[in-house]
Write an enzyme that holds these catalytic residues in place. Structure first.
Site, PDB file in Angstrom:
ATOM      1  N   CYS A 120      13.188  11.845   6.405  1.00  0.00           N
ATOM      2  CA  CYS A 120      13.168  11.499   8.106  1.00  0.00           C
ATOM      3  C   CYS A 120      14.014  11.825   9.031  1.00  0.00           C
ATOM      4  O   CYS A 120      14.211  11.884  10.106  1.00  0.00           O
ATOM      5  CB  CYS A 120      12.353  10.671   8.403  1.00  0.00           C
ATOM      6  SG  CYS A 120      12.678   9.329   7.349  1.00  0.00           S
ATOM      7  N   GLU A 178       9.662  17.399  14.889  1.00  0.00           N
ATOM      8  CA  GLU A 178       9.605  17.299  13.507  1.00  0.00           C
ATOM      9  C   GLU A 178       8.708  17.868  13.031  1.00  0.00           C
ATOM     10  O   GLU A 178       7.348  17.489  12.606  1.00  0.00           O
ATOM     11  CB  GLU A 178       9.316  15.543  13.041  1.00  0.00           C
ATOM     12  CG  GLU A 178       9.712  14.999  11.636  1.00  0.00           C
ATOM     13  CD  GLU A 178       9.841  13.477  11.143  1.00  0.00           C
ATOM     14  OE1 GLU A 178      10.726  13.330  10.507  1.00  0.00           O
ATOM     15  OE2 GLU A 178       8.283  13.162  11.599  1.00  0.00           O
ATOM     16  N   LYS A 223       1.092  -1.330   0.326  1.00  0.00           N
ATOM     17  CA  LYS A 223      -0.383   0.089  -0.043  1.00  0.00           C
ATOM     18  C   LYS A 223       0.634   1.443  -0.288  1.00  0.00           C
ATOM     19  O   LYS A 223       1.618   1.512   1.307  1.00  0.00           O
ATOM     20  CB  LYS A 223      -1.130   0.056   0.756  1.00  0.00           C
ATOM     21  CG  LYS A 223      -1.818   1.249   1.104  1.00  0.00           C
ATOM     22  CD  LYS A 223      -2.824   1.572   2.346  1.00  0.00           C
ATOM     23  CE  LYS A 223      -1.304   3.197   3.174  1.00  0.00           C
ATOM     24  NZ  LYS A 223      -1.710   4.064   2.497  1.00  0.00           N
ATOM     25  N   GLU A 274      10.013   2.219  10.120  1.00  0.00           N
ATOM     26  CA  GLU A 274      10.824   3.231   9.951  1.00  0.00           C
ATOM     27  C   GLU A 274      10.668   4.815   9.986  1.00  0.00           C
ATOM     28  O   GLU A 274       9.559   4.666   9.648  1.00  0.00           O
ATOM     29  CB  GLU A 274      12.155   3.014   8.713  1.00  0.00           C
ATOM     30  CG  GLU A 274      12.285   4.285   8.896  1.00  0.00           C
ATOM     31  CD  GLU A 274      12.620   5.973   8.129  1.00  0.00           C
ATOM     32  OE1 GLU A 274      12.491   7.045   8.763  1.00  0.00           O
ATOM     33  OE2 GLU A 274      12.708   5.899   7.150  1.00  0.00           O
TER      34      GLU A 274
END
Length: 476
Positions: free
Chosen positions: A279, A379, A170, A245
């Protein structure tokens, strides 16, 4: 292309069981660039059933045949490279040059690396009379993000095929077009029916159905920490393996002996690459407190060289961020930095001059950032750098590690031994010393809330393998 409204299941392009369309938005102009079908639980059930049926035979395919398959995939991938680059540029706003030389190239790098890894990987080991065997884990559910789509697809699909697993992918519904082309590549390369399946859709429907599915043996997820927690909770019901992750807030420690201009300039570039949507980006720069103002000036000058513009323009360095949601989140965090008293050195709120449409963000630098500020803790996932000061090396290490994340860290020093000592104390899955080149054979993954498991090369291959001990394999 032409398969945007179909799914790839059991070796064929099929219509969704219940038709439902979703616009794919071009972030450079906020207009639909394509429509895809989004699936539901019934589509997932069909794809998982195909993968489960294919597993007994594909798990027994020889190493040589799996290598031949991966080499064919790489050959077709190279032939479709420009199609992939155009798709990535349209769907997530990457400048076309960057899409070709980074987004598509990194996917190629992973495919080439897994071929090299599989050529010599040891699937068996004799320990006395016991044979230790590494076998494919089974059917894998894969959920990949929009920011480095081909990177994440290839570093999951490649090792899964190398291991002998079957899978259901997906991709992000925000940037799904490259994944549809990738499915076409696998189809042309002759992946056996049912081995690779693609179902488009969103996390709360397709993602959740995969995580909960009793016939999925493993979930491999890349995305936000928030979504990763939901995947893990769903997977826990059937005790399936979860490899994740997740997010990051990576520190970049500039030790006092560095060439400050070079170290800061490269640090800005590392933070801003891919419009800050990485990231592992070095988003927290730590500099000696007495060098703060000098570092801020260098960062300002560096930030002002980053030309923001349309992805197709030849001089564009940074394209838009991917969506209105991301744009609004970034603007809110920039506003918080201003309100909490950080010094705005470059950029700031709103779009760059002359760009009145599209999700374009001004390359932004804050100096004199304090550790408790939101821009230091959260973040941001945009081209926003926070510069923090430190008094001594010990404090720099403590501040750098004071985060719930642990994906990456960066250390800069002319003294390699000193940099190594600092690197050894960083609580992060990757530490980069003096801005090295990317290494497709290095393990990639995080500590703490940045996830678990590792990707790339043999580290990634091991994630898709079960360990079996055959005791008494050799006569005593």
């Amino acid at each position: 292309m032409g398969h945007e409204k179909e799914f790839y299941i059991d070796g064929s392009w099929v219509d969704p069981i219940v038709p439902k369309l979703l616009d794919v938005i071009d972030p450079s102009n906020e207009e639909p660039v394509a429509q895809i079908s989004v699936g539901g639980k019934a589509d997932v059930d069909r794809a998982v059933a195909a993968a489960k049926a294919a597993f007994p035979s594909f798990s027994q395919v020889s190493r040589e045949d799996r290598l031949a398959l991966l080499r064919r995939i790489l050959e077709v991938y190279d032939r479709r490279a420009e199609d992939l680059a155009q798709a990535v540029s349209r769907e997530m706003g990457a400048p076309l040059k960057f899409a070709r030389e980074a987004q598509v190239a990194i996917g190629r790098g992973h495919l080439a690396q897994i071929i090299k890894t599989l050529e010599s990987f040891a699937f068996t080991e004799a320990r006395g009379s016991t044979l230790v065997v590494k076998e494919p884990i089974g059917v894998v559910g894969m959920i990949t993000p929009w920011n480095w789509p081909l990177n994440q697809i290839t570093c999951k699909v490649g090792p899964a095929l190398a291991a002998g697993c079957t899978m259901v992918l997906k991709p992000s519904e925000i940037a799904p077009l490259d994944a549809i082309i990738f499915a076409e590549i696998l189809d042309e390369a002759g992946v056996p029916k049912g081995v690779f399946n693609l179902v488009n859709g969103d996390g709360p429907t397709v993602g959740e159905a995969l995580s909960h599915h009793p016939d999925i043996d493993m979930m491999s997820f890349t995305g936000s920490t928030r979504a990763g927690i939901l995947v893990a909770k769903g997977a826990a019901e059937t005790v399936k393996r979860v490899s994740q992750e997740l997010g990051g807030k990576s520190a970049n420690i500039l030790l006092p002996d560095v060439d400050l201009e070079t170290a800061v300039t490269k640090g800005v570039a590392g933070c801003f690459g891919n419009s800050g949507q990485s990231c592992n980006a070095p988003t927290r720069m730590f500099v000696p407190a007495d060098l703060m103002d000098k570092a801020a000036l260098i960062a300002k000058q560096a930030a002002e060289t980053f030309k923001v513009g349309h992805p197709n323009a030849g001089d564009t360095v940074l394209g838009p961020v991917v969506s209105a949601v991301q744009f609004d989140k970034i603007q809110g965090l920039i506003q918080s930095g201003i309100e909490e008293g950080a010094e705005l050195v470059a950029g700031g709120l709103g779009r760059p001059e002359g760009l009145n449409r599209g999700y374009y963000v001004r390359p932004t630098v804050f100096a004199h950032v304090r550790p408790e500020m939101r821009i230091s803790r959260e973040e941001i996932f945009g081209p926003v750098l926070s510069i923090l000061g430190y008094e001594n090396e010990e404090q720099a290490i403590d501040l750098a590690n004071d985060t719930p994340y642990g994906l990456a860290a960066y250390v800069q020093s002319k003294d390699l031994d000193r940099a190594r000592r600092v690197a050894s104390r960083m609580r992060a899955g990757n530490v980069f010393i003096n801005y090295p080149a990317w290494d497709s054979a290095a393990p990639f993954g995080g500590y703490k809330q940045s996830g678990n498991g590792r990707e790339y090369a043999d580290f990634g291959l091991n994630e898709f393998l079960e360990i079996k001990g055959v005791v008494g394999y050799e006569a005593a």
